[in-house]
Each structure stands twice: as C-alpha cells, then as structure tokens.
Scaffold this motif. Structure first.
Motif, PDB file in Angstrom:
ATOM      1  N   ARG A 118       1.446  16.250  71.749  1.00  0.00           N
ATOM      2  CA  ARG A 118       1.002  14.900  71.391  1.00  0.00           C
ATOM      3  C   ARG A 118       1.370  13.924  72.504  1.00  0.00           C
ATOM      4  NH1 ARG A 118      -2.523  16.685  68.054  1.00  0.00           N
ATOM      5  NH2 ARG A 118      -1.591  18.360  66.851  1.00  0.00           N
ATOM      6  N   ASP A 119       0.432  13.103  72.847  1.00  0.00           N
ATOM      7  CA  ASP A 119       0.673  12.072  73.847  1.00  0.00           C
ATOM      8  C   ASP A 119       1.624  11.031  73.281  1.00  0.00           C
ATOM      9  OD1 ASP A 119      -1.468   9.539  75.373  1.00  0.00           O
ATOM     10  OD2 ASP A 119       0.450  10.361  76.022  1.00  0.00           O
ATOM     11  N   TYR A 120       2.732  10.770  74.004  1.00  0.00           N
ATOM     12  CA  TYR A 120       3.691   9.779  73.512  1.00  0.00           C
ATOM     13  C   TYR A 120       3.135   8.386  73.780  1.00  0.00           C
ATOM     14  CZ  TYR A 120       8.225   8.107  72.012  1.00  0.00           C
ATOM     15  OH  TYR A 120       9.235   7.512  71.293  1.00  0.00           O
ATOM     16  N   TRP A 159     -11.574  22.967  96.739  1.00  0.00           N
ATOM     17  CA  TRP A 159     -10.208  23.380  96.404  1.00  0.00           C
ATOM     18  C   TRP A 159      -9.886  22.909  94.988  1.00  0.00           C
ATOM     19  CZ3 TRP A 159      -5.753  23.197 100.516  1.00  0.00           C
ATOM     20  CH2 TRP A 159      -6.024  24.124 101.528  1.00  0.00           C
ATOM     21  N   PRO A 160     -10.261  23.674  93.975  1.00  0.00           N
ATOM     22  CA  PRO A 160      -9.964  23.256  92.601  1.00  0.00           C
ATOM     23  C   PRO A 160      -8.460  23.199  92.352  1.00  0.00           C
ATOM     24  CG  PRO A 160     -11.562  25.046  92.667  1.00  0.00           C
ATOM     25  CD  PRO A 160     -10.990  24.939  94.036  1.00  0.00           C
ATOM     26  N   ARG A 161      -8.009  22.163  91.642  1.00  0.00           N
ATOM     27  CA  ARG A 161      -6.622  22.040  91.218  1.00  0.00           C
ATOM     28  C   ARG A 161      -6.630  21.428  89.820  1.00  0.00           C
ATOM     29  NH1 ARG A 161      -4.700  25.483  93.665  1.00  0.00           N
ATOM     30  NH2 ARG A 161      -2.585  24.812  93.182  1.00  0.00           N
ATOM     31  N   GLY A 162      -5.716  21.861  88.971  1.00  0.00           N
ATOM     32  CA  GLY A 162      -5.716  21.444  87.578  1.00  0.00           C
ATOM     33  C   GLY A 162      -5.241  20.023  87.363  1.00  0.00           C
ATOM     34  N   ARG A 163      -6.071  19.216  86.731  1.00  0.00           N
ATOM     35  CA  ARG A 163      -5.688  17.868  86.299  1.00  0.00           C
ATOM     36  C   ARG A 163      -5.592  17.904  84.774  1.00  0.00           C
ATOM     37  NH1 ARG A 163      -8.112  12.136  88.383  1.00  0.00           N
ATOM     38  NH2 ARG A 163      -6.950  10.791  86.954  1.00  0.00           N
ATOM     39  N   VAL A 164      -4.527  18.522  84.267  1.00  0.00           N
ATOM     40  CA  VAL A 164      -4.450  18.850  82.850  1.00  0.00           C
ATOM     41  C   VAL A 164      -3.050  19.374  82.575  1.00  0.00           C
ATOM     42  CG1 VAL A 164      -5.299  21.200  83.287  1.00  0.00           C
ATOM     43  CG2 VAL A 164      -5.611  20.187  81.018  1.00  0.00           C
ATOM     44  N   LEU A 219       5.291  13.217  83.038  1.00  0.00           N
ATOM     45  CA  LEU A 219       4.079  12.438  83.297  1.00  0.00           C
ATOM     46  C   LEU A 219       2.993  13.359  83.847  1.00  0.00           C
ATOM     47  CD1 LEU A 219       5.687   9.325  85.033  1.00  0.00           C
ATOM     48  CD2 LEU A 219       4.824   9.459  82.682  1.00  0.00           C
ATOM     49  N   GLU A 220       1.826  13.308  83.225  1.00  0.00           N
ATOM     50  CA  GLU A 220       0.694  14.127  83.653  1.00  0.00           C
ATOM     51  C   GLU A 220      -0.538  13.252  83.787  1.00  0.00           C
ATOM     52  OE1 GLU A 220      -2.156  16.413  84.781  1.00  0.00           O
ATOM     53  OE2 GLU A 220      -0.102  17.179  84.751  1.00  0.00           O
ATOM     54  N   ALA A 221      -1.206  13.344  84.941  1.00  0.00           N
ATOM     55  CA  ALA A 221      -2.385  12.514  85.193  1.00  0.00           C
ATOM     56  C   ALA A 221      -3.569  12.931  84.339  1.00  0.00           C
ATOM     57  CB  ALA A 221      -2.762  12.573  86.672  1.00  0.00           C
ATOM     58  N   GLY A 222      -3.617  14.194  83.920  1.00  0.00           N
ATOM     59  CA  GLY A 222      -4.759  14.682  83.156  1.00  0.00           C
ATOM     60  C   GLY A 222      -4.535  14.624  81.668  1.00  0.00           C
ATOM     61  N   GLN A 223      -5.346  15.389  80.941  1.00  0.00           N
ATOM     62  CA  GLN A 223      -5.340  15.396  79.489  1.00  0.00           C
ATOM     63  C   GLN A 223      -4.706  16.687  78.981  1.00  0.00           C
ATOM     64  OE1 GLN A 223      -9.735  15.340  79.413  1.00  0.00           O
ATOM     65  NE2 GLN A 223      -9.670  17.316  78.376  1.00  0.00           N
ATOM     66  N   ALA A 237     -13.960  18.211  84.165  1.00  0.00           N
ATOM     67  CA  ALA A 237     -13.144  16.999  84.091  1.00  0.00           C
ATOM     68  C   ALA A 237     -11.651  17.293  84.210  1.00  0.00           C
ATOM     69  CB  ALA A 237     -13.423  16.262  82.783  1.00  0.00           C
ATOM     70  N   ILE A 238     -11.229  18.548  84.077  1.00  0.00           N
ATOM     71  CA  ILE A 238      -9.805  18.871  84.211  1.00  0.00           C
ATOM     72  C   ILE A 238      -9.481  19.418  85.594  1.00  0.00           C
ATOM     73  CG2 ILE A 238      -9.488  19.220  81.738  1.00  0.00           C
ATOM     74  CD1 ILE A 238      -9.548  22.240  82.254  1.00  0.00           C
ATOM     75  N   ASP A 239     -10.388  19.211  86.528  1.00  0.00           N
ATOM     76  CA  ASP A 239     -10.207  19.636  87.913  1.00  0.00           C
ATOM     77  C   ASP A 239     -10.172  18.392  88.800  1.00  0.00           C
ATOM     78  OD1 ASP A 239     -10.321  20.774  90.441  1.00  0.00           O
ATOM     79  OD2 ASP A 239     -12.385  21.473  90.243  1.00  0.00           O
ATOM     80  N   TRP A 240      -9.198  18.328  89.716  1.00  0.00           N
ATOM     81  CA  TRP A 240      -9.132  17.202  90.651  1.00  0.00           C
ATOM     82  C   TRP A 240     -10.321  17.194  91.606  1.00  0.00           C
ATOM     83  CZ3 TRP A 240      -6.095  13.031  90.530  1.00  0.00           C
ATOM     84  CH2 TRP A 240      -4.920  13.074  89.782  1.00  0.00           C
ATOM     85  N   GLN A 241     -10.964  18.335  91.788  1.00  0.00           N
ATOM     86  CA  GLN A 241     -12.181  18.453  92.596  1.00  0.00           C
ATOM     87  C   GLN A 241     -11.939  18.054  94.062  1.00  0.00           C
ATOM     88  OE1 GLN A 241     -15.713  16.835  90.678  1.00  0.00           O
ATOM     89  NE2 GLN A 241     -14.855  17.206  88.646  1.00  0.00           N
TER      90      GLN A 241
END
Length: 855
Positions: A51-53, A138-143, A91-95, A114-118
């Motif tokens: 859960r997002d605080y 270069w895919p990287r996880g934003r999640v 802290l996480e920038a993604g979802q 949408a969960i990739d920084w692309q």
C-alpha cells in the motif's frame, strides 16, 4: 533502384501489418486481465499487495531513506525494518506491480510499457546500427521490484572467480566463499534435485523453479548439446561449464520479483513506509559533507525528508550515478559543464559502465515433426487462444507459463579461454522461438529494430517454425560511461555503451556464434532440417552468410543488451582513483551515504545480474547493521515533533488504505495505461461522432454514479476480499466457464481474438462501450457497480439493450442457482460491413458493462 523500391514496399506492408495487430494485442491483454480478476485471486494477491503510504502522513525524518525499490532496494527495506527501533522510508518512482507482470510469457511486452524507464543509448556508428536512430534500447524497471518485475526472470549467480577477483582488487569481504551464504539465504529452491544441496537454500524470500511450460524444440537442442560433448549441469552449483534448463525466479510458475518476495510479506510493518510515484530529485548534503536527507516530488508535490542515520541509493546502474551527479558528487569538470556546483570530486561516478552485449538475429528454421497442427516451438498465434486462456485461468497450466526467450542456456568456452579453468567466456540463450514467431508485436518493439530490418529478416518467414540461440559476451573488455544531459532531474542521462570499443570483444563473440553453428549441425537438430535463416540483415548483404565478416556485421547491426548494465559507482579500495564506494559500499568523501545496487560491481559477473544484485542487498543489510551496532557513528538529531507519541503512531493505521475501501479494478484503463504504445487511438480524448467518447470516460462516469470511495485510485487497483467473495461460488465450479467456452465456437472460428496478425490485414478493430445502467432497483442504488447483478438480471431495461437478454446460454447450466452471479459472457455474430466485407463482431459483457470488438 528496383531493389530499393522492393525494400520500401515490403517495409510498408510489414509495418502496416504490425500496426494493425497492436489493438487486437491490447484486447487480448484486457481479456487476460479480466480472467485473472475473475479466476486467479492468487495472482491479484489483494491482501498482501504493498500500500502506498499517504504523502501527507510521511514523517519529517527517518533513520534510513532508501531510494529505489528494485532488486536491491526491496531487500534492504525488508532486512533493515527487521529492527523495530529503526524507521525506514522506501521511495520508488514507479507504481506497484501490475498483475500481468506475473505471467512469464508477457515479459517482452513489459519492456516499453509504463513500468519501464525506456532509456536509450546515444547514437553510434559502431553498434546497434539496425536499431531506430542507431540507439540501443535499455529497459529498466520503474516499478516496485525494479527490473526484477520486467526482466526475463533468469536466475544465475555468476562464476566463483568473479567474486574472488573482486576480493583480489582490494574489496575485503567479497570473495566467493564469503558471499555464497547470501545467495543461499535469499533462495527458496523448489527444483527437487537441488533442494538438499549445499549450494542452495530453501525457505528464502525468492523462489527458484524451472519454467512450468517447455516447448518441444528445447529438449532437442539440449539433446544436441550432449551430442556435441557438453553435460547438463546445475549452472549455480560447483561448476559452470555446460548446458542447463534455466533456473528462474518463479513461484508456482509465476514471476517472483523482489517486490513479491521481500516487500509484500513485510509491507504492513509499522516502521516501514513505502511511497510510490516518488521521484528523488537530489540528495541533500550539508557543509560537513554529510548526507542528511532527500528532496523528492510525488504527484507534483515536493517534499524534503531527513535521514538521521543514512541515505541509501538503490536506483540502479543508470540512475544511482545520475543522482550522485545531480547532488554534486562526481567529476567536477563535468558537473560544472551542466551548471551543478561540485561538492565532492569523484571522477569515477558514471564511468566503468559494463554490459553483456549479445549478437541478435541468430535464428534458425526447422521442419515441424508434428503433422497434426501442433506447434513444436513458441508461436504467438497458438499461445493467444481461448483454450490457453482457460488452461491458465482455470487449470493453472499451459503455454502462458512459458518464457520463450531462454528456456535453456549454456556457458561455453571459445578458443580464447582455457576450458580447464571452468571460466566460460560465452553464454548462450536458447530460445524456442525467433522474432518471426510473434509477428513483430513484441520482440521487434522491445529491441527497437527498424521496420526495414524486421521486414527483410522475417517478413518472408512469418510464423515458420524457428528457434534462436543467442551468443552473449560474458566479460567484455570495453567500457562505457554515463553523463548528465543537464541539471534537470527529469532529463534522462546520456548513455554511451561503447560496445566493441575493444576489438577482442568482437572476436570472442564471433567464436561464440561458431559454437552455435556447430550445435545446430548435430544429429538431433539436423533430423529436423535445422538451418540458418536465409535472409540477411539489409546492412550485411555484401557478406557471405555465416562468414566472419557477416557475423561481425551482424553483431554491429543487431547488437542486443541483455539488460545487465553495471559498474558505474564501482567498489574499490581507497587508493583506486576511479572507485566511488569502499568495500562497505560507503560513498567516498560523503558521510551517511551508501550505494547498494549493481552499479557497485567493479567488474561484471559471468551471467545474469539479478541474483548477484539481490546478494549485494543481503550483504549490504548485514554490513549496515554491523556498522551501527558497533557505534561511534554520529546520528543527526531530527526534530521529533512528528508522530513521536504512541497515539500518533497508532493513528497511522487508518491512514493506510483499507482493502475494504477498494473497488473492483478498472481493468480496461489499467491495462491501456500500462501499454500506452499499444493503446494509441484506443482511448481518444474526444470524438463527437460517438455517444460515448471513450472507455475511460464511460468508466469514470460510472464510478461517479456509484459508491466507490473517494480514496479509490485506478493505479491502486486491488479489490478487497469482500469483492472476491462475489465470485467465490463460480470459482468453486470452474467448469462453468469451460461450458460457456465450449458453446461459443464462433469466438475463434474465423479469427483469433488474441491478435492473430494474419487476420488483421484487411480490417482495423474498433473497441467501444456503452453504459448499461439505465434504471436501478432501490437495492442497487446503494451497492457499488462491481457488486451488482449482471445487467440482464435487472427488472428495468432500456429498449436499446433488449438484445442482451438473447445471449445464448448453455442449456445444462441455465437453471443453476449460481447463474445470476456470472460476470462474463460472450456473444459473436458475423455481419456484412457497409463496404461488403465480412466481419466478426464479439460482444463481451463484463461486470455490468458491454464492450464490442469488431474483427
């Protein structure tokens, strides 16, 4: 001239065909998402999701602030919060993870989602020449879970010598014998033959399994490897040279990310606050060169939070150096160039970039030995079928559990490496498919191939049985670097991969391709008439097929990252001028700041990097605990006016979103927003010709009319156990769905609703929705729409919807008492379009909503 015209026509046909396949692909994903919601509560895992605080309830100060919830950050959050006296902010920038990420077969689709920084590399004239703008993706996880949530799930620890070499470079405590315990600690080995083994552990947070579905061609390739003289081994055991069925981070056949393994079990700890959609702009450093907090932005609100003990960077090999530089830590000359005042001159920040580069396009055709229409390799047209959907949703089996990029792998020695050392220099990824088998919908997009390259390589052999064996360079000598584009934290950094800067790298990779060639010549594969794809990359047509010149050209044109960038905040001894962190991962020249992720690797490991990064997180957590137990480290005194008393701490609990407050997931918009590239044109903002402009508008209006709570957010899309109970009786008798599907063969009689690209050449799918709620009973007015009976059971229906009651239901289930609780129906009909074409229309009735697909 004629040749160029021919290329242009083929390219146009190929790109148009792919474009017309995108919306059916999105429709397939939506339907799969619906099936998960109805029949796979184990995947939605509503009770354990993070859960997002709430932003407004975050403390002003924490003991530790962890930036990034990826493969290492999630480990740290779990282990540090084991101490109840420490407050941890993650802290996480993604979802949060989307449920579709759990399905192994979908991993290529997650890249560019949408969960990739692309990220993309800077243009080059030495590599990635067949990629769009000559840039490598270069895919990287934003999640939550970072790249462990969108990677290929492969679990490889690397070679013993990798870690011994780290120790020999002055990194005390990092030899193989010293770090093996952390691999074992993190692991829950579920492959039976490895469970009672000193090299493996059970009961850890990350489950390890074989992929639950294997294509027949994989077994033939492994048979050929034995004919070539290799053994089938445990690549994570005592030796590395040989072939193996892939070990993968899976739990019951589904992805086991670090978010699932490390965060979900502990996310309700009172001393762990997890904030998603929180992009850190910079690390705050005081006049004493002490990191005392971070500045971050969340949904356009900016906040500064202090850390009394440490700030820990776990943002990955691209963004950890980026954040250091944005904060004034890095090469002072470069920082001045982009307008950043240098606080600590560390020239090694962003340098020493290493990645595993591979030679793509190495695919082989073969003759399918089955003559009954059954596939012998991965075929997207067969995988996306109603039968497979039912197998997955009801029977928990089938080809949706496959991972087509590397069901098996190998570690082999070229002529440049002494085989006695058991230190292979090439890794082979054995894929029971090739890019021609998905019609260009996923592989082409994930790798960024140009339309012309894809058309020339694969358009003439679409869906012909094929497999790939991709050679990868394990220990590249070339080094790249990362620089800031400017001082804006929202600007992606500049990535210079510098593949093949050292010519020895190309020589080793070409030898790896020769080993692949020898493997394909073995009797097991020659019995299937295995042969190279006769088509060459359009940039390499001047070279003889499979010659050294052709293979070098292919490596430069079809250069693939295997998603393993490391080394940009390298660990080293104090006398190493380019070291960024010491062996305890503390940043040189700054107190209270560590880096814990793959960027600290001084040299890249010989294999996939996810498992070693999890190990780094485990070891770092122990080192941090040891350092603070020993004492002697100053603690910043924070203003503790925030929530310091027991009443305030107790008050935190209601502020977390309760499961009972959450409505049913907004499936259509959730899925469309996850895949924005696929959904272009699917959710237009305005369209005056339609009575209902968009699915988004329609669903939002329904939400406003009903009793969904104000706190409901489509991104936080998990429903409560109460909602799940709506479907409990149907889940107890899954044959109901089977009986429905058996009665509607029209659903797939002409076209594949999961996006058969062969069918899409002549028509464009149209998706629309209507609002089925015209008049509601008094009882329904106080019930949320996800809990109401299906639309056709309402007593008051508008004339526009009379056809809904004519849906054909199987006779053997018409009188069942649970029938009123069914939530999903299909109706199909063949119609003649205004232009005289035959079209197949499918109506999907789901949760009181009606959706139409025209194919």
């Amino acid at each position: 001239m004629s040749t160029h015209t021919q290329y242009s026509i083929k390219t146009a046909v190929s790109s148009t065909r792919i474009l017309f396949g995108l919306l059916p692909g999105l429709g397939a994903l939506i339907l799969l998402r619906m099936a998960i919601h109805l029949y796979r509560p184990d995947i939605e895992d509503a009770e354990h999701r993070v859960r997002d605080y709430p932003f407004e309830n975050l403390y002003d100060c924490y003991d530790f602030i962890i930036v990034g919830a990826g493969s290492a950050g999630a480990v740290l959050a779990n282990r540090l919060s084991e101490n109840p006296n420490w407050n941890i902010l993650l802290l996480e920038a993604g979802q949060d993870e989307n449920v579709l990420a759990d399905i192994p077969v979908l991993f290529p689709a997650l890249q560019t989602s949408a969960i990739d920084w692309q990220f993309v590399t800077e243009p080059s004239d030495e590599y990635c020449l067949s990629m769009v703008d000559t840039r490598c993706k270069w895919p990287r996880g934003r999640v939550l879970g970072g790249s462990s949530t969108l990677n290929a799930m492969l679990y490889i620890r690397g070679n013993k010598r990798d870690y011994d070499n780290w120790a020999n470079m002055g990194n005390i405590g990092w030899s193989y014998d010293e770090i093996i315990k952390y691999f074992v600690k993190s692991e829950d080995m579920r492959i039976p033959e490895y469970q009672n083994n000193p090299y493996h552990g059970v009961g850890g947070p990350i489950s390890i399994e074989h992929f639950a579905y294997e294509q027949p061609i994989t077994g033939k390739i492994l048979e050929a490897s034995q004919q070539l003289g290799y053994k089938i081994i445990d690549a994570n055991g005592p030796s590395q040279t040989g072939f193996t069925r892939s070990h993968a981070t899976l739990r019951d056949g589904l992805r086991c990310s670090t978010a699932k393994g490390y965060l979900r079990p502990v996310s309700k700890r009172r001393n762990l606050h997890i904030s998603v959609h929180s992009l850190v702009e910079k690390i705050l450093i005081d006049e004493n060169r002490r990191a005392y907090g971070v500045k971050f932005v969340k949904r356009e609100q900016t906040k500064i939070i202090k850390a009394s003990r440490e700030v820990i960077l776990s943002a990955g090999s691209i963004q950890s150096p980026q954040l250091l530089m944005l904060s004034g830590i890095g090469d002072s000359e470069h920082l001045k160039e982009v307008g950043i005042y240098p606080i600590v001159n560390l020239p090694g920040v962003g340098k020493n970039l290493q990645d595993h580069v591979a030679m793509g396009g190495h695919s082989f055709l073969f003759d399918n030995p089955y003559n009954n229409g059954t596939d012998y390799c991965f075929n997207l047209n067969s995988v996306w079928s109603l039968g497979n959907l039912i197998d997955f949703a009801i029977n928990k089996k089938g080809s949706l559990y496959s991972m087509m990029e590397a069901e098996a792998m190998a570690f082999v020695n070229t002529k440049y490496q002494d085989p006695v050392e058991d230190y292979p220099d090439i890794q082979l990824f054995i894929a029971p498919t090739s890019d021609n088998m998905d019609g260009g919908l996923f592989g082409k997009r994930a790798n960024g191939l140009t339309d012309e390259t894809y058309a020339e390589l694969y358009e003439d052999i679409l869906f012909e049985p094929s497999f790939s064996i991709v050679p990868l360079l394990l220990r590249p000598k070339s080094r790249g670097y990362i620089k800031l584009k400017d001082g804006n934290p929202f600007s992606p950094p500049r990535i210079y991969a510098n593949y093949f800067e050292d010519p020895q790298d190309l020589k080793i990779l070409i030898e790896g391709a020769r080993i692949v060639q020898a493997l394909v010549q073995q009797p097991a594969l020659q019995a299937l008439n295995a042969r190279p794809n006769p088509h060459r990359n359009p940039g390499c047509t001047q070279h003889e097929l499979m010659s050294d010149e052709h293979l070098e050209c292919q490596a430069r044109h079809h250069s693939l990252t295997i998603y393993h960038p490391v080394g940009t905040c390298a660990m080293g001894s104090i006398d190493n001028h380019n070291a960024v962190v010491d062996p305890r991962l503390r940043v040189y020249g700054v107190k209270g700041l560590r880096v814990v992720d793959g960027s600290i690797m001084p040299t890249i490991v010989s294999g996939n990097t996810n498992a070693p990064i999890i190990m780094i997180g485990e070891k770092a957590a122990d080192m941090i605990k040891e350092d603070w137990m020993q004492g002697g480290i100053d603690i910043i005194q924070c203003d503790r006016k925030y929530k310091q008393n027991e009443e305030a701490i107790e008050a935190d609990s209601p502020n977390r979103i309760r499961l009972s407050q959450l409505g049913a997931p907004d499936i259509l918009n959730e899925t469309a927003s996850l895949f924005p590239e696929l959904s272009k044109g699917f959710l237009p903002t305005t369209n005056k010709r339609r009575s209902n402009t968009t699915l988004l508008t329609s669903l939002d209006n329904n939400r406003k009319k009903t009793s969904l709570p104000n706190s409901y957010n489509p991104i936080d899309h998990y429903h409560s156990s109460d909602v799940l109970n709506t479907y409990d009786e149907d889940r107890k008798n899954p044959k109901i769905l089977q009986s429905y599907s058996n009665k509607i063969p029209q659903y797939s009689f002409k076209s594949n609703p999961f996006g058969n690209t062969n069918i899409m050449k002549n028509s464009m799918p149209v998706y629309s929705s209507i609002n089925p709620f015209t008049e509601l009973t008094e009882r329904d007015k106080v019930r949320p729409f996800y809990a109401r009976k299906p639309y056709y059971k309402h007593k008051h229906q508008s004339n526009n919807h009379k056809s809904f009651s004519n849906i054909r239901k199987p006779q053997n289930v018409q009188n069942r008492p649970n029938e009123s609780k069914k939530k999903i129906y299909f109706k199909t009909e063949e119609v003649i379009s205004p232009k005289g074409r035959k079209e197949c229309k499918i109506w999907l009735y789901y949760d009181g909503m009606k959706y139409k697909v025209t194919i």
